[in-house]
Design an enzyme around this catalytic site. Structure first.
Site, PDB file in Angstrom:
ATOM      1  N   SER A   1     -52.765  84.676  56.636  1.00 50.03           N
ATOM      2  CA  SER A   1     -53.902  85.213  56.468  1.00 50.03           C
ATOM      3  C   SER A   1     -54.807  84.560  56.210  1.00 50.03           C
ATOM      4  O   SER A   1     -55.726  83.839  57.082  1.00 50.03           O
ATOM      5  CB  SER A   1     -53.660  84.851  54.302  1.00 50.03           C
ATOM      6  OG  SER A   1     -53.964  83.454  53.870  1.00 50.03           O
TER       7      SER A   1
ATOM      8  N   GLU B   1     -53.499  80.734  27.002  1.00 46.20           N
ATOM      9  CA  GLU B   1     -54.790  80.176  26.411  1.00 46.20           C
ATOM     10  C   GLU B   1     -55.235  79.341  27.425  1.00 46.20           C
ATOM     11  O   GLU B   1     -56.592  78.757  27.413  1.00 46.20           O
ATOM     12  CB  GLU B   1     -54.618  80.230  25.464  1.00 46.20           C
ATOM     13  CG  GLU B   1     -54.289  81.130  24.235  1.00 46.20           C
ATOM     14  CD  GLU B   1     -53.005  82.041  24.972  1.00 46.20           C
ATOM     15  OE1 GLU B   1     -52.326  81.254  24.667  1.00 46.20           O
ATOM     16  OE2 GLU B   1     -52.508  83.231  23.749  1.00 46.20           O
TER      17      GLU B   1
ATOM     18  N   HIS C   1     -57.550  73.567  52.811  1.00 43.38           N
ATOM     19  CA  HIS C   1     -57.508  73.302  51.759  1.00 43.38           C
ATOM     20  C   HIS C   1     -59.289  72.565  50.788  1.00 43.38           C
ATOM     21  O   HIS C   1     -59.517  72.699  49.877  1.00 43.38           O
ATOM     22  CB  HIS C   1     -56.664  71.923  50.746  1.00 43.38           C
ATOM     23  CG  HIS C   1     -55.308  72.787  50.998  1.00 43.38           C
ATOM     24  ND1 HIS C   1     -54.517  71.934  52.887  1.00 43.38           N
ATOM     25  CD2 HIS C   1     -54.299  73.370  51.009  1.00 43.38           C
ATOM     26  CE1 HIS C   1     -53.500  72.598  52.814  1.00 43.38           C
ATOM     27  NE2 HIS C   1     -53.481  73.138  51.755  1.00 43.38           N
TER      28      HIS C   1
HETATM   29  N1  GLN Z   1     -48.306  82.652  56.135  1.00 43.96           N
HETATM   30  C1  GLN Z   1     -49.039  82.307  54.889  1.00 43.96           C
HETATM   31  C2  GLN Z   1     -50.805  82.102  54.866  1.00 43.96           C
HETATM   32  O1  GLN Z   1     -51.153  82.112  55.721  1.00 43.96           O
HETATM   33  C3  GLN Z   1     -48.657  81.119  54.766  1.00 43.96           C
HETATM   34  C4  GLN Z   1     -48.805  80.540  53.401  1.00 43.96           C
HETATM   35  C5  GLN Z   1     -48.475  78.803  53.257  1.00 43.96           C
HETATM   36  O2  GLN Z   1     -48.031  78.718  54.098  1.00 43.96           O
HETATM   37  N2  GLN Z   1     -48.483  78.836  51.737  1.00 43.96           N
HETATM   38  O3  GLN Z   1     -50.992  82.676  53.750  1.00 43.96           O
END
Ligand code: GLN
Ligand code: ZN
Length: 757
Positions: free
Chosen positions: A434, A16, A696
């Site tokens: 990814s 929550e 990031h």
């Molecule tokens: N192979 C993963 C990705 O590319 C690695 C993620 C990570 O290092 N936290 O999402």
């Protein structure tokens, strides 16, 4: 014996607080709404603890974001850039926690760091030469009064002075010792205020006492506490340690004018031995951390009773305690509706740990503990043969020998063979795995999980995403491609779900930082690979391109470190079982024509012991071999990559080289590339891709900026060993920034190549 806990989860049974905070951040609810949610959670937790019969109930364990940040605000350690925004008290706090970007200014958040050896993260307080440490906050007093109003006299919990000064980052010339006077004065004043409010006990959390301490540290600690305690008066002070033992300062700690000391008998390897050897002061209360606050298994009463009765030989007054705050376990089993009873009965989350404490109290109070109903039931549970055993796996692990961990031929020879085979250009470009998990991907997965679309519809969708992702990478001009990881929710959960031996929870959320929670899977039985996990996606992806396709796996150490581990076998054994399974997948990928395979070890550092002297024996000696075993069976021409999220590996650099991967990519951009010096000094042999930009942030780095990063890398790294890639996976990013960023990356690499020829 009485009972106590160190702290309770504050996110709420159904997260929550997370949801309310996020709504508040989006301006969808008012501050009053947020405060109401917080108050309700506190009231609920208080009631639960009262009902359970707990003797020492903590207060001030609640936090809107993080307890260390709360302490910084309590002590006036608030960088000016946040107060200068002119926001309300709470919004200034959130600005320090999350950064602020708006009409009043643009400031980054405080740094965030891993909380000891947990997956929780705290905000790092910043102290500069102008910082005036003094007691300015009111939250601990307000929360104490709030519980008093409900008729409960709680034990306020505050991060202790030593730990606070150790965790802070010093921006100027002054160091911790320069703040002894002011810090001690603030803590003394705090004790006085609590005394005036009618508190009986105050708990100071001092986990930094379980770290390696040199003589300066010991001095800092004792001087601080001598001052703090010098006029404490009638209030009782408990110094609470956790996450290990206090082998460096046990005697000093016992000598202080404290009323209680808390030790961790779960993770503290030497805690019992320290008490046995040095005794325990008769006038003090020993808070015995015997109920594991970090893992989710039911306590074994028989062995707990043995520990407690051993302690009774030395301590006059013992309180049964958790080993650390319950912050690190989920709230309640009550919401696990899908988990079968045969598993559930072995588990204890925070709420169930309260019942365990109550039961232990009844047992220790009984005339004949082993005759009690509670004790018998618990013994029966623990003597049941555990399901989920796999003899074949155990035998394989037991039969491993030295040579199983060695890949041949040696790195140098493989490097030549692979250069020849792949014929990649200088400074090959790639990504970490990814690609953006856009709304369509999340919606499809959720529909599939709810049974709204069929498996074949879902797979068709994933294939379409893979095809688009490959077309995009070819258009951008990357050299080594990836399939994009669209089939994965999370890099550990995905494999957990494919492997035999895992349990899955529904609502077992644990706070990782701020409003972010994780749901670690539970290792129940012996781990094995029931079926191929990624082969279908990787081979499909490879069939669409002439370029090499990197197979993507998560490594055994990371899978283990981000799960709730078993306690009936060693971490080493679990890691090797997982390594066995991942190795099978590696070989399967290789057999199916995948010639580059990346095994991510994002969390390699996660469980590195807190004390350096324990690193090797307790961790690296099995963690590094577990990784090596995963790839020691591949052909010389198969290229093994790995990826790590932090550049904080200067101190284990040799071990990382020793993982014997062919290529490693890691985060470097945020650490100003300082890691490059470390690589050079250590003659790092593995080829490297230190991330050239920070994923990031949504910022798009320009070609020139990336080029500048590449040039800097070339000063330290041999051209033939340098790879060009972002610093982590792109899944949290959008396509808007990903595509231009990667184009700039490829162009920067090309420019560097041309200059070279
Ligand atoms: N192979 C993963 C990705 O590319 C690695 C993620 C990570 O290092 N936290 O999402
Ligand atoms: Zn990463």
């Amino acid at each position: 014996m009485k009972t106590s806990i160190i702290g309770y989860p504050r996110i709420g049974n159904l997260r929550e607080l997370k949801f309310a905070s996020e709504k508040y951040f989006r301006d969808e609810i008012t501050v009053a709404d947020l405060e109401k949610t917080a108050k309700d959670i506190r009231a609920y937790n208080l009631n639960l603890q009262v009902k359970s019969g707990l003797d020492f109930i903590p207060s001030n364990d609640f936090s809107f974001y993080d307890g260390v940040l709360d302490t910084a605000f309590l002590l006036n350690v608030i960088p000016e850039r946040y107060t200068a925004l002119g926001l309300s008290k709470l919004d200034t706090y959130f600005a320090a926690a999350r950064g602020y970007q708006g009409e009043k200014g643009d400031v980054k958040a405080l740094a965030m760091k891993k909380w000891y050896n947990t997956n929780y993260h705290y905000m790092v307080p910043e102290i500069d030469d102008g910082t005036e440490i003094r007691l300015v906050g009111t939250k601990p007093f307000e929360l104490f009064s709030e519980t008093l109003d409900s008729g409960v006299k709680t034990k306020p919990v505050i991060i202790g002075a030593y730990t606070f000064l150790k965790l802070a980052r010093y921006k100027g010339n002054k160091k911790a010792v320069d703040f002894i006077e002011s810090t001690a004065a603030a803590y003394s004043e705090l004790l006085k205020k609590f005394r005036d409010l009618g508190a009986e006990w105050v708990q100071f959390d001092e986990p930094s006492l379980v770290m390696d301490m040199n003589t300066d540290d010991i001095r800092l600690f004792t001087v601080l506490y001598e001052k703090i305690l010098s006029n404490k008066g009638s209030i009782k002070v408990l110094v609470q340690t956790y996450f290990g033992d206090v082998r460096d300062c046990y005697k000093e700690l016992c000598k202080l004018d404290l009323d209680g000391i808390g030790f961790d008998f779960t993770e503290g390897k030497r805690s019992l031995e320290l008490v046995r050897k040095n005794g325990f002061p008769q006038e003090k209360t020993l808070f015995a951390g015997v109920v594991n606050g970090k893992n989710i298994w039911r306590n074994n009463y028989a062995s707990t009773i043995i520990t407690l009765s051993e302690l009774e030989k030395f301590a006059h007054d013992i309180v049964i305690n958790t080993s650390c705050s319950l912050l690190h376990v989920p709230c309640t089993l009550a919401n696990e509706t899908k988990l079968e009873e045969r598993f559930k009965k072995h588990l204890a989350y925070a709420e169930e740990k309260l019942s365990e404490l109550a039961e232990l109290k009844r047992i220790t109070d009984a005339h004949c503990p082993s005759e009690t109903e509670e004790y018998r039931r618990n013994s029966a549970l623990h003597s049941e043969p555990r399901s989920g055993g796999n003899e074949a796996v155990r035998k394989k692990v037991a039969d491993l020998t030295e040579k199983d961990f060695i890949r041949l031929p040696e790195f140098a020879e493989r490097e030549i063979i692979q250069k020849e085979k792949f014929g990649l250009p200088l400074f090959p470009t790639t990504t970490i795995g990814s690609f953006p998990q856009t709304a369509d991907v999340k919606a499809k997965r959720s529909a599939y999980r709810k049974g709204e679309i069929s498996a074949s519809d879902y797979e068709f969708f994933i294939e379409k995403k893979i095809a688009e992702c490959i077309a995009l990478q070819e258009e951008i001009g990357l050299d080594v491609l990836v399939h994009g990881e669209f089939e994965r929710n999370d890099m550990v959960e995905y494999f957990g779900e494919c492997l035999e031996g895992y349990l899955f929870t529904e609502k077992a959320w644990v706070q990782s930082y701020g409003t972010r929670c994780v749901k670690p899977p539970v290792i129940w039985g012996d781990i094995s690979r029931a079926k191929p996990m990624t082969v279908k996606w990787s081979t499909y992806a490879q069939s669409l391109t002439e370029k090499p396709m990197k197979g993507m796996l998560t490594g055994p150490v990371t899978i283990l470190n981000w799960s709730f581990p078993r306690e009936d076998i060693t971490l080493r054994e679990s890691a090797l079982q997982i390594a066995l399974a991942i190795r099978e997948e590696v070989l399967d990928l290789e057999n199916n024509g995948i010639s580059i395979i990346q095994v991510d070890e994002a969390a390699l550092r996660e469980k590195l012991p807190l004390r350096r002297s324990d690193w090797r024996e307790d961790y690296l000696d099995w963690a590094i071999p577990a990784f090596r075993y995963v790839h020691s069976g591949v052909k010389p021409e198969t290229q093994i990559h790995t990826h790590m999220c932090y550049s904080e590996f200067a101190d284990i650099i040799k071990d990382i080289d020793d993982m014997d991967a062919d290529v490693i990519t890691f985060e470097a951009s945020r650490s100003d590339l300082t890691i490059l010096d470390v690589l050079k000094e250590n003659n790092f042999r593995t080829e490297v891709g230190p991330g050239v930009y920070d994923i990031h942030s949504p910022r798009v780095p320009s070609k020139d900026e990336i080029k500048a990063a590449i040039n800097k890398m070339r000063e330290r790294i041999n051209d033939n060993k340098l790879w060009i890639n972002p610093d982590c996976g792109l899944k949290t990013r959008g396509n808007e920034e990903t595509v231009p960023s990667l184009k700039n990356l490829v162009n920067a690499a090309k420019e560097a190549r041309n200059e070279n020829s």
